[in-house]
Structure formats: structure tokens, C-alpha cells
Write a protein that holds these residues in place. Sequence first.
Motif, PDB file in Angstrom:
ATOM      1  N   PRO A 163       0.827  -1.205   0.000  1.00  0.00           N
ATOM      2  CA  PRO A 163       0.000   0.000   0.000  1.00  0.00           C
ATOM      3  C   PRO A 163       0.867   1.263   0.000  1.00  0.00           C
ATOM      4  CG  PRO A 163       0.172  -0.816   2.220  1.00  0.00           C
ATOM      5  CD  PRO A 163       0.891  -1.812   1.345  1.00  0.00           C
ATOM      6  N   ASP A 164       0.288   2.367  -0.471  1.00  0.00           N
ATOM      7  CA  ASP A 164       0.950   3.667  -0.385  1.00  0.00           C
ATOM      8  C   ASP A 164       0.735   4.306   0.981  1.00  0.00           C
ATOM      9  OD1 ASP A 164       1.837   3.933  -3.207  1.00  0.00           O
ATOM     10  OD2 ASP A 164      -0.312   3.851  -3.609  1.00  0.00           O
ATOM     11  N   ILE A 165      -0.380   3.947   1.616  1.00  0.00           N
ATOM     12  CA  ILE A 165      -0.787   4.555   2.882  1.00  0.00           C
ATOM     13  C   ILE A 165      -1.028   3.440   3.901  1.00  0.00           C
ATOM     14  CG2 ILE A 165      -2.516   6.008   4.027  1.00  0.00           C
ATOM     15  CD1 ILE A 165      -3.199   7.057   1.146  1.00  0.00           C
ATOM     16  N   VAL A 166      -0.468   3.596   5.100  1.00  0.00           N
ATOM     17  CA  VAL A 166      -0.684   2.623   6.174  1.00  0.00           C
ATOM     18  C   VAL A 166      -1.451   3.331   7.293  1.00  0.00           C
ATOM     19  CG1 VAL A 166       0.380   1.058   7.845  1.00  0.00           C
ATOM     20  CG2 VAL A 166       1.422   1.380   5.584  1.00  0.00           C
ATOM     21  N   VAL A 167      -2.605   2.773   7.646  1.00  0.00           N
ATOM     22  CA  VAL A 167      -3.474   3.336   8.677  1.00  0.00           C
ATOM     23  C   VAL A 167      -3.514   2.354   9.836  1.00  0.00           C
ATOM     24  CG1 VAL A 167      -5.833   4.061   9.221  1.00  0.00           C
ATOM     25  CG2 VAL A 167      -4.855   4.572   6.968  1.00  0.00           C
ATOM     26  N   LEU A 168      -3.290   2.849  11.057  1.00  0.00           N
ATOM     27  CA  LEU A 168      -3.229   1.976  12.235  1.00  0.00           C
ATOM     28  C   LEU A 168      -4.139   2.522  13.329  1.00  0.00           C
ATOM     29  CD1 LEU A 168       0.037   2.655  11.248  1.00  0.00           C
ATOM     30  CD2 LEU A 168       0.253   0.439  12.373  1.00  0.00           C
ATOM     31  N   ASP A 169      -4.969   1.650  13.858  1.00  0.00           N
ATOM     32  CA  ASP A 169      -5.880   2.022  14.934  1.00  0.00           C
ATOM     33  C   ASP A 169      -5.244   1.617  16.272  1.00  0.00           C
ATOM     34  OD1 ASP A 169      -8.050   2.800  16.408  1.00  0.00           O
ATOM     35  OD2 ASP A 169      -9.481   1.425  15.485  1.00  0.00           O
ATOM     36  N   GLU A 170      -4.813   2.600  17.041  1.00  0.00           N
ATOM     37  CA  GLU A 170      -4.199   2.378  18.363  1.00  0.00           C
ATOM     38  C   GLU A 170      -3.062   1.345  18.321  1.00  0.00           C
ATOM     39  OE1 GLU A 170      -4.676   4.034  21.038  1.00  0.00           O
ATOM     40  OE2 GLU A 170      -6.576   5.082  20.721  1.00  0.00           O
ATOM     41  N   PRO A 171      -2.009   1.584  17.540  1.00  0.00           N
ATOM     42  CA  PRO A 171      -0.944   0.577  17.421  1.00  0.00           C
ATOM     43  C   PRO A 171      -0.164   0.346  18.711  1.00  0.00           C
ATOM     44  CG  PRO A 171      -0.276   2.637  16.400  1.00  0.00           C
ATOM     45  CD  PRO A 171      -1.728   2.779  16.720  1.00  0.00           C
ATOM     46  N   MET A 172      -0.224   1.282  19.672  1.00  0.00           N
ATOM     47  CA  MET A 172       0.548   1.135  20.909  1.00  0.00           C
ATOM     48  C   MET A 172      -0.242   0.480  22.042  1.00  0.00           C
ATOM     49  SD  MET A 172       3.409   2.293  20.044  1.00  0.00           S
ATOM     50  CE  MET A 172       4.272   3.412  18.960  1.00  0.00           C
ATOM     51  N   SER A 173      -1.520   0.218  21.821  1.00  0.00           N
ATOM     52  CA  SER A 173      -2.342  -0.286  22.922  1.00  0.00           C
ATOM     53  C   SER A 173      -1.897  -1.681  23.361  1.00  0.00           C
ATOM     54  CB  SER A 173      -3.814  -0.314  22.521  1.00  0.00           C
ATOM     55  OG  SER A 173      -4.029  -1.190  21.438  1.00  0.00           O
ATOM     56  N   TYR A 174      -1.861  -1.895  24.682  1.00  0.00           N
ATOM     57  CA  TYR A 174      -1.561  -3.173  25.335  1.00  0.00           C
ATOM     58  C   TYR A 174      -0.141  -3.676  25.082  1.00  0.00           C
ATOM     59  CZ  TYR A 174      -6.647  -3.053  25.483  1.00  0.00           C
ATOM     60  OH  TYR A 174      -7.936  -2.662  25.660  1.00  0.00           O
ATOM     61  N   LEU A 175       0.756  -2.799  24.644  1.00  0.00           N
ATOM     62  CA  LEU A 175       2.142  -3.211  24.432  1.00  0.00           C
ATOM     63  C   LEU A 175       2.989  -2.847  25.643  1.00  0.00           C
ATOM     64  CD1 LEU A 175       2.829  -2.140  20.720  1.00  0.00           C
ATOM     65  CD2 LEU A 175       2.286  -4.425  21.589  1.00  0.00           C
ATOM     66  N   ALA A 193       7.281   1.853  17.324  1.00  0.00           N
ATOM     67  CA  ALA A 193       7.640   3.226  16.966  1.00  0.00           C
ATOM     68  C   ALA A 193       8.771   3.244  15.938  1.00  0.00           C
ATOM     69  CB  ALA A 193       8.052   4.001  18.217  1.00  0.00           C
ATOM     70  N   ALA A 194       9.782   2.398  16.144  1.00  0.00           N
ATOM     71  CA  ALA A 194      10.887   2.325  15.185  1.00  0.00           C
ATOM     72  C   ALA A 194      10.410   1.808  13.832  1.00  0.00           C
ATOM     73  CB  ALA A 194      11.998   1.428  15.739  1.00  0.00           C
ATOM     74  N   LEU A 195       9.503   0.841  13.865  1.00  0.00           N
ATOM     75  CA  LEU A 195       8.950   0.292  12.623  1.00  0.00           C
ATOM     76  C   LEU A 195       8.190   1.368  11.846  1.00  0.00           C
ATOM     77  CD1 LEU A 195       8.138  -1.947  10.669  1.00  0.00           C
ATOM     78  CD2 LEU A 195       6.343  -2.602  12.286  1.00  0.00           C
ATOM     79  N   LEU A 196       7.376   2.142  12.536  1.00  0.00           N
ATOM     80  CA  LEU A 196       6.607   3.190  11.867  1.00  0.00           C
ATOM     81  C   LEU A 196       7.530   4.241  11.267  1.00  0.00           C
ATOM     82  CD1 LEU A 196       3.687   3.680  14.413  1.00  0.00           C
ATOM     83  CD2 LEU A 196       3.671   2.392  12.275  1.00  0.00           C
ATOM     84  N   GLN A 197       8.595   4.572  11.993  1.00  0.00           N
ATOM     85  CA  GLN A 197       9.557   5.538  11.460  1.00  0.00           C
ATOM     86  C   GLN A 197      10.211   4.974  10.204  1.00  0.00           C
ATOM     87  OE1 GLN A 197       9.679   8.436  12.668  1.00  0.00           O
ATOM     88  NE2 GLN A 197      11.544   9.410  11.940  1.00  0.00           N
ATOM     89  N   GLY A 198      10.547   3.690  10.241  1.00  0.00           N
ATOM     90  CA  GLY A 198      11.156   3.060   9.070  1.00  0.00           C
ATOM     91  C   GLY A 198      10.227   3.031   7.876  1.00  0.00           C
ATOM     92  N   LEU A 199       8.949   2.754   8.101  1.00  0.00           N
ATOM     93  CA  LEU A 199       7.977   2.735   7.009  1.00  0.00           C
ATOM     94  C   LEU A 199       7.863   4.112   6.358  1.00  0.00           C
ATOM     95  CD1 LEU A 199       5.082   0.573   8.516  1.00  0.00           C
ATOM     96  CD2 LEU A 199       6.811  -0.116   6.847  1.00  0.00           C
ATOM     97  N   ASN A 200       7.911   5.148   7.191  1.00  0.00           N
ATOM     98  CA  ASN A 200       7.842   6.500   6.635  1.00  0.00           C
ATOM     99  C   ASN A 200       9.091   6.812   5.821  1.00  0.00           C
ATOM    100  OD1 ASN A 200       8.281   9.784   7.402  1.00  0.00           O
ATOM    101  ND2 ASN A 200       6.295   9.154   6.619  1.00  0.00           N
TER     102      ASN A 200
END
Length: 273
Positions: free
Chosen positions: A156-168, A177-184
Motif C-alpha cells: 500500500p501507499d498509505i498505512v493506517v493503524l488504529d491504536e498501534p501502541m495499545s496493550y504493548l 515506533a521504530a517500525l513506523l519511522q522506518g515505514l515512513n
Amino acid sequence: MNAIDIDGLTYQYQDGTRAIENISLEIPIGSKVALLGPNGAGKSTFLHHLNGLKLPQEGSVNIMGIPLSKKSTKEIRQKVGLVFQDPDDQVFSGTVIDDVEFGPRNLGMSEEEIEDVCRAALGSVGMLEFKKKAPFHLSYGQKKRVAIAGILAMKPDIVVLDEPMSYLDPQGRDEVAALLQGLNFMGKTILLSTHDVDFAASWADTIILMKAGKILATGGPELLVDEEWIRKANLHLPVIARLFRMLDTKKMPRTEQEAARMLYEMIHYNKTF
């Protein structure tokens, strides 16, 4: 062209509840967007409109220039990958590799391409060595990464995440957080909902505050150290900002780096903020 263009989006449930009311937004390609607000603000309903899980009742949604409609849903879902809040709602196959292959196979990719994109997706989230594992043997954070890999495999060109940090746990949060930075860095536009103001303040370049189905404010991460907007959105200041408020400074930092610079200047140059 923007990644996402929304004009007058409104959505009402059958019981008459207006989950979203007259939302208009422009999100440029390559943005890192954090959507914040109290429970019941309409965040999840809004996110579900971005890949066609829900269709606009009023207004319009355009993804990479494509108007969202019943006819364009399949094309939109190739542009936008949605990662649910609970990975157990998304990771359901017998093995990790079967789960990640599910999306590309439904898109009609060749076996060779499926193998390539799934290997790359699992590698990017650090889960390649677990490809033969059953998902129920994984930790919650590992299942979240598998869910993200399943989306990435569809390119995909766009990645949408609903509460990716919950329960971690803290390590899991750092890994995501590092993964999201890498994807960007890879060029993906990232949009997520979160209650974590500390993460949003340090990661996002665009902040959207929602409440009662409406957008309260849109701007840079400085919104999260604006006490008036934070109060209106039923949120709290980032931890670092709260510390500096106790020091009675007029300016409040939003990141550790900003705080360290301010403290250095206060100690060495008697500078006030």
C-alpha cells in the motif's frame, strides 16, 4: 496530489448517533499523522472510511486521487492498508506466513511475487524467522508486527493503524515506533490513532484532535503542548511538558531533545523560557 482528501465527511449510525460530522482534511503524501481524542470521538469510524470498510453517507473521500465508492473499494484497499487495534481480529491463519500471504494471494499476485513481497514484509518487521510459527504462540507485540506485515505485503501507499501502541509493553512500543519511522522513511504515508500523547508529540509531523465526531484542531506537534487545545480534547500534556510547567516556564518542550536543550541553556546561560 495529496495522499488523502476529505470534504464534508459525515457518518451516522442506525440509532441516529453521528459518529463523524462534516470532517474536511488534506493529508500530503509522506506525512506522519497522529489522530488523538477521547473515547467516542469517532476516530475508529473515521479510519474505517480510509480503506472502504465504511462508505461516506455525506461528503467525499479521495485516496491518491481516487474517489471512494462501492465500485472503487478494491482499488482503494490496494492503496490503503488498515491495521486493526487488536491483532487477533486480523491474524487468523494457521501460520505466520499463511497469514501474510492471504492479502497478496487475494490480489492475484503470482506465486513468485507472493514469496518475494511476503519475505520482504516479514523482514521489515523483524518476523521472518517466525514465518512457520502459529500466531497463537506469539506475544501480543509480535502479532501486531505480523498484522503490519500482512498489510505491507499488499504494497500500500498509505498505512493506517488504529491504536498501534495499545496493550504493548515498553519494549514493544519502542519496536513499533521504530517500525513506523522506518515505514515512513520508505515513503509510506502513515496515519494512526492513539491516546499516547508522548509518542505522538515526538513522532508525528501532523496532529489531528477530535472530539464528538468533529475535528477540534489540526496542526503541528506543538498542538500537544497547547494547554487550551489539550483541555478541549480531554487529553493531558506530554510528561516532559508537565515537568516544565512545574518549573514555571512559559515555553514547554514536547520532546526529550527540546527539553535537554532548554535545560542546558538555562543552566549554562541563565536563559529563561
